[in-house]
Write a protein that holds these residues in place. Structure first.
Motif, short mmCIF file in Angstrom:
data_model
loop_
_atom_site.label_atom_id
_atom_site.label_comp_id
_atom_site.label_asym_id
_atom_site.label_seq_id
_atom_site.Cartn_x
_atom_site.Cartn_y
_atom_site.Cartn_z
N LYS A 105 0.84 -1.19 0.00
CA LYS A 105 0.00 0.00 0.00
C LYS A 105 0.88 1.24 0.00
O LYS A 105 1.97 1.26 0.55
CB LYS A 105 -0.94 0.02 1.21
CG LYS A 105 -2.01 1.11 1.09
CD LYS A 105 -3.19 0.87 1.99
CE LYS A 105 -4.27 1.92 1.75
NZ LYS A 105 -5.45 1.73 2.61
N ASP A 112 -4.33 6.81 6.56
CA ASP A 112 -4.32 5.60 5.73
C ASP A 112 -3.62 4.48 6.51
O ASP A 112 -2.65 4.72 7.24
CB ASP A 112 -3.56 5.84 4.42
CG ASP A 112 -4.39 6.56 3.38
OD1 ASP A 112 -5.58 6.79 3.65
OD2 ASP A 112 -3.85 6.89 2.31
N VAL A 114 -2.70 -0.10 6.65
CA VAL A 114 -2.65 -1.39 5.98
C VAL A 114 -2.22 -2.44 7.00
O VAL A 114 -1.34 -2.20 7.83
CB VAL A 114 -1.67 -1.37 4.78
CG1 VAL A 114 -0.26 -1.00 5.22
CG2 VAL A 114 -1.67 -2.70 4.05
#
Length: 427
Positions: A105, A112, A114
């Motif tokens: 990612k 954000d 992951v």
């Protein structure tokens, strides 16, 4: 210290084991099973944090592990889930699986995240194995193993405008007069050894400007600090190419311009598609007017828009910033980033706990392997016939016996599961 690359090992938590316990209720055979399930192991999760600017915290500690799930308990009580481990990284960090080289990612926005190592599943308690013919199962399921992975963290600064050019052409000075940044400024080459960021406030809006530091000839092949500089240009929307036209150091501005363009082309030709503005710096101290005029003529010939500026005095800087803002507002983001994406679904399939593999080793023994098989094997109570029967039935149901027969298993041959061997007999 600015650190823009790190390699770390992440390990998820192991799943907790299911419990083998029995109730004490009267008139219930052997008390009745009441073993609870084990808790899932914790996962390792990377999160983008806008407050971070470097990977330094992850550079020197190489291994990170989430918490294991807790074992199940009596009275059908589940074990606690292992705590997830959250690792914060700067916005703009690319997460790459080292084994495949594939991008897991690109964390380009604050928040954000992951999951880079998923926690193991908790094992089922013995209450799940009760049946009409097995009233008191004396075994439970072990938790799934932890997931270990090596990952590469690659930080590429996120800036709207990138300043590029040879060392000592005035990029740091320009950044200091345009923004609130206070980069080190001195009259010698390579004063700037790390990218610097600053915020430009202009016409009730703002944008981020980055001094990418001095690029030299051969940087695309790793000369100087090479890729350390060039990779940070990839995320910028607009490039301002700063050229010293004063002649104060005896350099030819046309040659300097062409060499930088060639380095960009060699490193990544797509960089040349970005909007590029040429800032002819040190226009207040031109020593070789002929060379300067030749440079301006060359820029007109190749269709480059040039702004005469003096970063030291501020002359022409406002017009340069107005053009940069115009290019930012009309910028169209290209698709893709040239890296193969990591296939999380395929990774899950590789971890399929039901799959059984079989082969004959160099000693002639027939070996059975599988993640779920290992879980059940490690949960088997070899003093309990029901537990042993459950293991054998699982192997047969999943095709393990047929698999070994297909490659030559016969009566009396040795079968091995982990460190346990037994002689195969046809019943």
């Amino acid at each position: 210290m600015f650190v823009d690359r790190a390699e770390i090992t992440v390990i998820s938590g192991k799943g907790g084991n299911g419990a083998v316990t029995f109730r004490r209720d009267p008139y219930v055979p052997d008390g009745g099973p009441d073993g609870g399930d084990g808790g899932n192991g914790g996962s390792v999760i990377l999160v983008a944090d806008n407050n971070l600017r470097t990977l330094m915290d992850l550079k020197f500690k190489r291994k990170y592990q989430a918490e294991n799930g807790h074992d199940g308990m009596k009275r059908n009580r589940y074990g606690a889930k292992g705590k997830d481990l959250y690792l914060k990284v700067p916005v703009g960090t690319m997460i790459i699986d080292k084994e495949t080289g594939h991008l897991m990612k690109d964390l380009v926005e604050d928040g954000d995240s992951v999951v880079v190592a998923k926690g193991g599943r908790g094992g089922r308690g013995n209450v799940h194995y009760k049946s009409s013919i097995r009233q008191a199962p004396n075994f439970a399921e072990a938790g799934s193993a932890a997931k270990e992975r090596q990952i590469i963290l690659e930080l590429k600064l996120i800036a709207d405008v990138g300043l590029l050019g040879f060392p000592n052409v005035g990029k740091s000075t320009l950044l200091s007069v345009c923004t609130n940044s206070k980069p080190k400024i001195a009259g010698y080459h390579f004063t700037t050894i790390d990218p610097n960021l600053g915020v430009v406030y202009l016409h009730d809006t703002s944008f981020v400007m980055a001094d990418i530091a001095g690029i030299i000839e051969g940087a695309s092949q790793g000369a100087g600090l090479g890729f350390k500089f060039l990779k940070h240009i990839e995320r910028t929307k607009v490039l301002i190419h700063v050229v010293d036209i004063s002649g104060s150091e005896g350099r030819n501005p046309i040659e300097d311009y062409d060499k930088i363009i060639n380095e960009l082309k060699q490193y990544n030709p797509e960089l040349l598609d970005k909007p590029q503005i040429v800032a002819a710096n040190k226009c207040d101290i031109i020593l070789d007017q002929e060379a300067a005029d030749e440079f301006f003529g060359y820029m007109r010939k190749i269709g480059r828009k040039v702004f005469k500026i003096s970063a030291a005095t501020g002359e022409g800087v406002q017009n340069l910033l107005n053009e940069a803002l115009y290019q930012i507002e009309h910028y169209v983001e290209p698709e893709g980033h040239g890296l193969t994406m990591f296939d999380f679904e395929a990774d899950e399939r590789e971890d399929d706990y039901k799959l059984i593999n079989g082969y004959q080793d160099e000693d002639g023994a027939y070996v059975l392997e599988g993640k779920q098989l290992s879980k059940i094997f490690n949960s088997t109570n070899f003093t309990d016939s029901g537990s042993i029967r459950y293991l054998y039935n699982y192997i047969e149901k999943q095709g393990g016996i047929k698999l070994l027969k297909d490659i030559g298993l016969k009566e009396g041959d040795t079968v091995r599961i982990e460190d346990f061997e037994f002689e195969f007999t046809e019943d």
